[in-house]
Design an enzyme around this catalytic site. Structure first.
Site, PDB file in Angstrom:
ATOM      1  N   GLY A  78      51.623 111.951  38.172  1.00 15.86           N
ATOM      2  CA  GLY A  78      53.015 112.026  38.584  1.00 15.86           C
ATOM      3  C   GLY A  78      53.618 110.746  39.101  1.00 15.86           C
ATOM      4  N   GLY A  79      53.003 109.580  38.836  1.00 16.89           N
ATOM      5  CA  GLY A  79      53.577 108.333  39.317  1.00 16.89           C
ATOM      6  C   GLY A  79      53.702 108.325  40.825  1.00 16.89           C
ATOM      7  N   THR A 114      49.611 110.295  33.840  1.00 11.23           N
ATOM      8  CA  THR A 114      48.293 110.080  34.425  1.00 11.23           C
ATOM      9  C   THR A 114      47.589 111.427  34.331  1.00 11.23           C
ATOM     10  OG1 THR A 114      49.177 108.382  35.890  1.00 11.23           O
ATOM     11  CG2 THR A 114      47.168 109.448  36.621  1.00 11.23           C
ATOM     12  N   GLU A 141      49.156 104.641  32.391  1.00 12.84           N
ATOM     13  CA  GLU A 141      50.522 104.428  32.895  1.00 12.84           C
ATOM     14  C   GLU A 141      51.555 105.197  32.095  1.00 12.84           C
ATOM     15  OE1 GLU A 141      53.608 102.798  35.433  1.00 12.84           O
ATOM     16  OE2 GLU A 141      51.556 103.466  35.618  1.00 12.84           O
TER      17      GLU A 141
END
Length: 607
Positions: free
Chosen positions: A499-500, A415, A435
């Site tokens: 960083g999810g 991201t 994603e």
């Protein structure tokens, strides 16, 4: 991994290869922005992003009289060229804006949505009756593609708050796509990491693997198809994306993935239709808000879990004097607070259009105070911890807790974030994504951009009680956490990170570093990180383990190095921020080394 800048002064030798083109950089070429400076100070406006070309695009718009929204869209569009594996018009994101005239913080939810025809068992392999493997089936597929929201976000932001047209702000990115940007180590390595996936699709491999290899470091990478797509959008606006030929082509790519005969990847087909694209709408809603040490911290409301989870953790930490503690103790409290907040995230948070999310309770100081009771200053709790009771709380320490909820994590790290402040004091904090690094792996043939695989953020197995279950038209839960901080009603900080599911902890830890631990914003960003998401072990960078591991392990924390199938690099996040000082001067701050380092610029640098 470092991401050095390259000044290439070779003779012109252009090779037209497939859809893209790669060339050495001639000495007479137009100036290209390759140098990365992680901190810049000055006035007149500021931009922080991961890429110098993108940051420079935003600064160009600010320098020519554009405002923060104009510059943010220009920066994002440029990132779609130079950081195509992290962001682009095939994805979505969350846009947060502070209006200097009204003093109001507003948001746009441009998250991708599940197609109207997506069944609840979409992630179940019909051949086996079992869930698809996350890798390779789901990450490289049509079934994982959500209806993109990025372009709709740009247009809505410009319509509401911008001073320039989409045509105007797309010019810098179109130029970059046409003239090319200098390939660096990160771009080449990310391409090679995706080689098998990209080879599955001719349109993708022609663009990103010309001649069967990733572009060499120091060469120019051009994307003429994307330049043409941007020109189309500049001329016709978002309707050219959400209707007409391009919409049909996106739907065709999803429903009949154009894989070649040589690949052994299964690439399941997806459900996005032209009708889904035509009916896409952004969501506008109030931000979350908590007060921390006298600062008003604004975050994204669901479908993002960023605002509620970080807000709850800040309310928990507000019960303790972190500044008066030894650093190990402060970090212990930080880790315990996020475990508690993530327990509640897993239990309660999903797309608020489909789930009754108790936002008010999750961001209530009394609820945070009650959850803070569970932190033992001398011993880490056994993880996973249980969620709290959002129906009955009064700030008094409870006698018992409810059932455990185990945190599941399929969010990917790829991201990007940008922060912008203009000379009038308007502020943008914007996080956007496709994603997976490289999204679904599928370039829309002839259009030059990758489609997302964002629907992998839904829970794999359908459970009616799961707030993040698959539903048609629903937005998958996200951890993206664009954040704006006000001090006495005046903007102080715009911040965010990729960083999810570690995004929330990254932004939170940076705020704790800045507000409680005496660091300036650049130091707060550079400090080593750890992420506790209600799991048995704390994910931590090696530098964090070296510095604090023994002391934290003595308190019962188990630390494990960052780096797995979702986060191959031993690093967490990549923060981009702008701080506004009381005297009106600005500090743009980006990562010094993570993900190759970021690029911070101001319109008028301090001499």
């Amino acid at each position: 991994m470092s991401r050095p800048a390259f000044r290439v002064l070779a003779c012109a030798a252009t090779l037209a290869l497939g859809l893209g083109s790669v060339a050495t950089l001639p000495a007479t070429a137009d100036p290209r922005h390759t140098e990365k400076t992680p901190t810049a100070q000055g006035t007149g406006g500021a931009v922080s992003s991961v890429d110098p070309e993108a940051t420079a695009a935003g600064i160009e718009v600010l320098s020519k009289g554009g405002n923060a929204v104009d510059a943010a869209v220009a920066t994002a569009a440029a990132l779609g060229v130079t950081e195509p594996y992290s962001a682009g018009i095939g994805g979505g994101g969350y846009f947060m804006y502070y209006n200097a005239k009204t003093g109001k913080v507003s948001t746009i939810d441009g998250r991708e949505t599940a197609p109207a025809g997506m069944p609840h068992d979409a992630f179940i392999d019909p051949a086996t009756g079992k869930p698809y493997n996350f890798t390779p089936e789901l990450v490289t597929s049509g079934v994982s593609v959500g209806v993109p929201g990025t372009l709709a976000t740009w247009q809505r932001a410009l319509d509401k708050w911008g001073s320039q047209s989409l045509k105007q702000v797309l010019k810098p990115a179109t130029q970059i796509a046409s003239r090319g940007f200098v390939v660096d180590e990160t771009f080449r390595e990310q391409t090679l990491d995706n080689k098998k996936r990209f080879e599955a699709f001719d349109a993708t491999s022609d663009l990103y693997l010309p001649g069967g290899d990733a572009p060499e470091v120091g060469t120019l990478f051009r994307n003429p198809d994307l330049a043409d797509t941007y020109r189309l959008l500049a001329k016709q606006g978002p309707k050219a994306f959400y209707t007409g030929d391009l919409a049909d082509e996106i739907a065709q790519t999803v429903q009949a993935p154009p894989k070649n005969d040589a690949t052994d990847l299964p690439v399941p087909a997806g459900y996005v239709t032209a009708e889904d694209l035509a009916s896409y709408k952004v969501a506008e809603q109030a931000p979350t808000k908590v007060n921390y040490r006298g600062l008003d911290v604004f975050g994204m409301a669901p479908s993002s879990s960023g605002g509620t989870t970080m807000g709850e953790a800040l309310n928990i930490l507000g019960e303790f004097d972190l500044a008066g503690m030894q650093q190990t103790s402060a970090l212990h409290h930080y880790l315990e607070s996020t475990a508690l907040a993530y327990a509640d995230r897993g239990k309660f948070v999903g797309d608020a259009a489909f789930v009754n999310v108790p936002v008010k309770a999750l961001t209530d100081k009394l609820f945070g105070a009650e959850r803070a009771c569970l932190i033992n200053p001398d011993q880490a709790a056994v993880k996973p911890v249980a969620p709290g009771d959002v129906e009955n709380y009064d700030g008094v320490c409870p006698a018992g807790t409810s059932d455990e909820v185990k945190e599941t994590d399929t969010e990917n790290i790829s991201t990007t974030h940008l922060s912008v402040v203009d000379k009038w004091g308007n502020v943008v904090s914007y996080t956007l994504t496709i994603e997976q690094t490289g999204g679904s792996g599928m370039v829309v043939p002839g259009r030059g951009f990758l489609l997302n695989n964002e629907l992998t953020d839904f829970s794999t197995v359908y459970d009616p009680a799961d707030p993040n279950r698959i539903d048609p038209g629903k937005r998958p839960r996200s951890s993206m956490s664009p954040t704006i901080v006000l001090n006495d009603g005046e903007p102080m900080l715009a911040i965010g990170s990729p960083g999810g599911s570690t995004i929330i902890t990254t932004v939170l830890q940076t705020l704790v570093n800045r507000v409680d631990l005496g660091m300036d914003i650049s130091q707060a960003i550079a400090a080593p990180r750890a992420s506790q998401r209600n799991t048995a072990a704390v994910t931590a960078e090696p530098e964090f383990i070296d510095a604090y591991g023994p002391a934290l392990e003595a308190l019962g924390h188990k630390l494990t190095p960052a780096g797995d199938s979702f986060t191959p690099q031993a690093e967490i996040g990549a923060v981009e921020a702008v701080e506004i000082h009381p005297d009106g001067t600005l500090t743009a701050a980006a990562e010094p080394t993570r993900r190759g380092g970021g690029s911070a610029m101001v319109v008028k640098p301090t001499k």
